[in-house]
Design an enzyme around this catalytic site. Structure first.
Site, PDB file in Angstrom:
ATOM      1  N   ALA A  28       6.957  -6.119  -2.659  1.00  0.00           N
ATOM      2  CA  ALA A  28       7.475  -5.474  -3.861  1.00  0.00           C
ATOM      3  C   ALA A  28       8.163  -6.520  -4.723  1.00  0.00           C
ATOM      4  O   ALA A  28       8.797  -7.455  -4.216  1.00  0.00           O
ATOM      5  CB  ALA A  28       8.456  -4.369  -3.492  1.00  0.00           C
ATOM      6  N   TYR A  29       8.025  -6.336  -6.011  1.00  0.00           N
ATOM      7  CA  TYR A  29       8.656  -7.214  -6.988  1.00  0.00           C
ATOM      8  C   TYR A  29       9.879  -6.489  -7.532  1.00  0.00           C
ATOM      9  O   TYR A  29       9.792  -5.337  -7.958  1.00  0.00           O
ATOM     10  CB  TYR A  29       7.658  -7.590  -8.082  1.00  0.00           C
ATOM     11  CG  TYR A  29       6.542  -8.406  -7.486  1.00  0.00           C
ATOM     12  CD1 TYR A  29       6.670  -9.777  -7.363  1.00  0.00           C
ATOM     13  CD2 TYR A  29       5.411  -7.800  -6.960  1.00  0.00           C
ATOM     14  CE1 TYR A  29       5.677 -10.536  -6.760  1.00  0.00           C
ATOM     15  CE2 TYR A  29       4.410  -8.547  -6.351  1.00  0.00           C
ATOM     16  CZ  TYR A  29       4.566  -9.911  -6.259  1.00  0.00           C
ATOM     17  OH  TYR A  29       3.588 -10.660  -5.649  1.00  0.00           O
TER      18      TYR A  29
END
Length: 152
Positions: A28-29
């Site tokens: 995830a960013y």
């Protein structure tokens, strides 16, 4: 400071993956600005990665730290976070490790290859299953794939 130096390619044929075991990743960013912040979980390990602005098409500063899996999973749930899932296969070829990613979910059917190098001028003997180079094409960065989906 650590420097990530890598080239990225499309996969020409998935036949190379037949019979290989891969590692499943969720990533995830969390923030995108002067530094890109990513969390990644694979099995019972997790990492927090910070990536600086590219210094060239092949190189960018990168810092990576192992963190507790529970923390990574909690970070990935934060508002505004976006991510992707993939299985990574490691294939050794003539002194280099080729990392072949098979994406899942909305990116199902997409495959890429990354090969890290010691320097920007290092020579890499590309096997026949390596396709078109997409190094430097932002649409093929994992962050872009997670945010916008299939590259155009």
């Amino acid at each position: 400071m650590a420097m990530e130096i890598e080239r990225k390619f499309k996969l020409r044929s998935t036949a190379i993956l037949d019979g290989l075991a891969g590692s499943y990743f969720q990533q995830a960013y969390l923030a995108k600005g002067s530094v890109l912040v990513r969390v990644r979980v694979s099995n019972d390990k997790a990492w927090l990665t910070l990536k600086g602005q590219p210094v060239s098409a092949l190189s960018r500063p990168e810092w990576e730290y192992e963190i507790p899996v529970a923390d990574a999973k909690e970070m990935a749930k934060q508002p505004g976070a976006y991510g992707l899932e993939k299985t990574r296969y490691f294939i050794e070829h003539m002194g280099h490790t080729f990392e072949v990613d098979r994406y899942h979910g909305g990116l199902d059917g997409l495959h890429t290859i990354e090969v890290e190098m010691n320097s920007e001028t290092a020579l890499v003997n590309l096997p026949e299953w390596v396709g078109e180079e997409v190094t430097g094409n932002r649409a093929w960065d994992n962050e872009s794939l997670a945010r916008t989906g299939w590259p155009i």
